[in-house]
Design a protein around this motif. Structure first.
Motif, short mmCIF file in Angstrom:
data_model
loop_
_atom_site.label_atom_id
_atom_site.label_comp_id
_atom_site.label_asym_id
_atom_site.label_seq_id
_atom_site.Cartn_x
_atom_site.Cartn_y
_atom_site.Cartn_z
N SER A 145 19.44 -23.79 72.80
CA SER A 145 19.30 -22.34 72.99
C SER A 145 18.12 -21.82 72.15
N VAL A 146 17.51 -20.73 72.62
CA VAL A 146 16.38 -20.13 71.89
C VAL A 146 16.70 -18.71 71.42
N THR A 147 18.00 -18.35 71.44
CA THR A 147 18.39 -16.96 71.15
C THR A 147 17.91 -16.50 69.78
N VAL A 148 18.21 -17.29 68.75
CA VAL A 148 17.83 -16.89 67.40
C VAL A 148 16.33 -16.79 67.26
N GLY A 149 15.61 -17.79 67.76
CA GLY A 149 14.16 -17.77 67.68
C GLY A 149 13.55 -16.59 68.43
N ALA A 150 14.16 -16.24 69.58
CA ALA A 150 13.64 -15.12 70.36
C ALA A 150 13.82 -13.80 69.62
N VAL A 151 14.98 -13.62 69.01
CA VAL A 151 15.24 -12.37 68.27
C VAL A 151 14.28 -12.24 67.09
N VAL A 152 14.11 -13.34 66.35
CA VAL A 152 13.18 -13.31 65.21
C VAL A 152 11.76 -13.01 65.68
N THR A 153 11.38 -13.60 66.81
CA THR A 153 10.03 -13.37 67.35
C THR A 153 9.82 -11.93 67.75
N VAL A 154 10.81 -11.32 68.41
CA VAL A 154 10.69 -9.92 68.84
C VAL A 154 10.56 -9.00 67.63
N VAL A 155 11.38 -9.24 66.60
CA VAL A 155 11.31 -8.41 65.40
C VAL A 155 9.95 -8.57 64.71
N ALA A 156 9.47 -9.81 64.61
CA ALA A 156 8.17 -10.06 63.98
C ALA A 156 7.04 -9.42 64.78
N ALA A 157 7.13 -9.46 66.12
CA ALA A 157 6.09 -8.85 66.95
C ALA A 157 6.09 -7.33 66.79
N ALA A 158 7.27 -6.73 66.68
CA ALA A 158 7.36 -5.28 66.47
C ALA A 158 6.74 -4.89 65.13
N ALA A 159 7.03 -5.68 64.10
CA ALA A 159 6.45 -5.41 62.78
C ALA A 159 4.92 -5.57 62.82
N ALA A 160 4.44 -6.56 63.56
CA ALA A 160 3.00 -6.77 63.68
C ALA A 160 2.34 -5.60 64.42
N ALA A 161 3.02 -5.08 65.45
CA ALA A 161 2.48 -3.93 66.19
C ALA A 161 2.36 -2.72 65.28
N LEU A 162 3.39 -2.49 64.46
CA LEU A 162 3.36 -1.35 63.53
C LEU A 162 2.23 -1.51 62.52
N ALA A 182 -3.14 0.06 60.64
CA ALA A 182 -4.48 -0.37 60.25
C ALA A 182 -5.56 0.30 61.09
N SER A 183 -5.21 0.72 62.31
CA SER A 183 -6.19 1.31 63.22
C SER A 183 -6.37 2.80 63.01
N ARG A 184 -5.54 3.40 62.18
CA ARG A 184 -5.64 4.84 61.97
C ARG A 184 -6.96 5.18 61.29
N ARG A 185 -7.57 6.24 61.73
CA ARG A 185 -8.84 6.68 61.17
C ARG A 185 -8.67 8.06 60.56
N PRO A 186 -9.12 8.27 59.33
CA PRO A 186 -9.05 9.60 58.76
C PRO A 186 -9.90 10.58 59.55
N THR A 187 -9.37 11.78 59.75
CA THR A 187 -10.07 12.78 60.55
C THR A 187 -10.32 14.06 59.76
N ALA A 188 -10.42 13.94 58.45
CA ALA A 188 -10.58 15.13 57.62
C ALA A 188 -11.94 15.75 57.87
N PRO A 189 -11.97 17.05 58.20
CA PRO A 189 -13.25 17.72 58.39
C PRO A 189 -13.90 18.02 57.06
N ALA A 190 -15.22 18.35 57.10
CA ALA A 190 -15.94 18.63 55.86
C ALA A 190 -15.35 19.83 55.14
N SER A 191 -14.93 20.84 55.88
CA SER A 191 -14.29 22.00 55.27
C SER A 191 -13.15 22.46 56.16
#
Length: 318
Positions: A118-135, A140-149
């Motif tokens: 069975s791959v149940t345990v491995g699949a659950v761990v993989t899904v959780v790890a992929a979700a954490a990687a997506a977050l 990391a992709s967020r860009r600051p958008t602060a205006p000059a004033s």
């Protein structure tokens, strides 16, 4: 300009290294273990946890490698996907590599693919790890958008001695329905396992339960403005709660936003900052510590005016 070019070059090299590394892993894992594998590998498991589908060894190598190649090409060359490139490549890379590892382990030392573990345990761990990687990729992709004033926001006249409180609640019925449906699927699968109708289907229960809980928390918000600052409570239970002290809020404003601008519905991270998008239209946007947070509420103009008046520094008060 030199720093910006250097950061883009580093990102490009990092993307290339990650893409090549995942591709090598997808190909090398089954080939390295081929002496302990059958000519065909179990590649699909039913709800019972038993294998019910297979591919030849070359297919188990070629299919995930092809999927990964297409994903990388889309993330790199499709302009609309560039904002989410890190999240897509990190999460999909972890997901495909985890699946390949689980498949190889399940088939190892079995003469017939039907006898694979069975791959149940491995699949659950993989899904959780992929979700954490997506977050992690989204953050990391967020860009600051602060205006000059910062522009002067709307204000509200508050007579001396008066205290004012502003409350609003917004709900998205479609997100609520989605949370209910996915929650019922998880509950039905859990009850079927407990009742002995099937083996516990954790591969079905865990993802649907996580989706239901997450969507439910993002299906409604309650916003409160007081002299202390701003509180935004999520979900029907009003938890979790994000709070901003009055002293930490720089400005507030009303702004019209759409799901297309912020990348969809619910709790979204984009170039505009963080947006809780429950309906298209007016949002209350607050800037604190150089970052924007927006939430869709009714009467956003009045909320922004009150918040600016309550958080104004003594030198800014009329």
């Amino acid at each position: 300009m030199k720093d910006r070019g250097g950061s883009k070059s580093a990102a490009a090299w990092g993307t290339a290294a990650w893409a090549a590394g995942i591709l090598a892993l997808l190909v090398a894992l089954p080939l390295a273990a081929r002496s302990g594998l059958d000519d065909r590998l179990a590649t699909h498991w039913g709800a019972s946890g038993r294998p019910d589908g297979s591919l030849p060894l070359w297919g188990a190598v070629l299919l995930p490698a092809s999927i990964w190649t297409v994903l990388v090409a889309a993330a790199v060359f499709w302009r609309a996907a560039r904002r989410w490139r890190a999240a897509v490549l990190l999460s999909c890379g972890v997901l495909l590599a985890g699946e390949q590892l689980a498949i190889v382990r399940a088939n190892l030392h079995h003469a017939d693919w039907r006898d694979a573990d069975s791959v149940t345990v491995g699949a659950v761990v993989t899904v959780v790890a992929a979700a954490a990687a997506a977050l992690a990729g989204a953050l990391a992709s967020r860009r600051p958008t602060a205006p000059a004033s910062l522009p002067q926001g709307p204000r509200m006249d508050i007579p001396a001695g008066e205290r004012r409180v502003w409350l609003s609640r917004t709900t998205n019925p479609w997100l609520t329905l989605l949370a209910a449906v996915t929650g019922l699927v998880a509950l039905a699968a859990l009850l079927a396992g407990i009742g002995g109708l099937t083996k516990p289907m954790w591969l079905l229960i865990v993802p649907f339960a996580v989706v239901s809980t997450t969507v439910l928390a993002c299906s409604s918000v309650r916003v409160r403005i007081t002299e202390r600052g701003l509180d935004v409570a999520f979900g029907p239970l009003g938890w979790p709660v994000r709070r901003w002290a009055a002293a930490d809020i720089d400005r507030a404003r009303a702004e019209t936003r759409t799901p297309a601008q912020v990348g969809g519905w619910g709790y979204r991270l984009s170039g505009l900052g963080t947006t809780v998008m429950l309906r298209s239209g007016a949002c209350l946007v607050v800037r604190s510590k150089g970052k924007d947070f927006a939430v869709t509420v009714d009467d956003a103009e009045r909320a922004a005016a009150l918040l600016n008046s309550l958080t104004a520094k003594p030198t800014e008060r009329p």
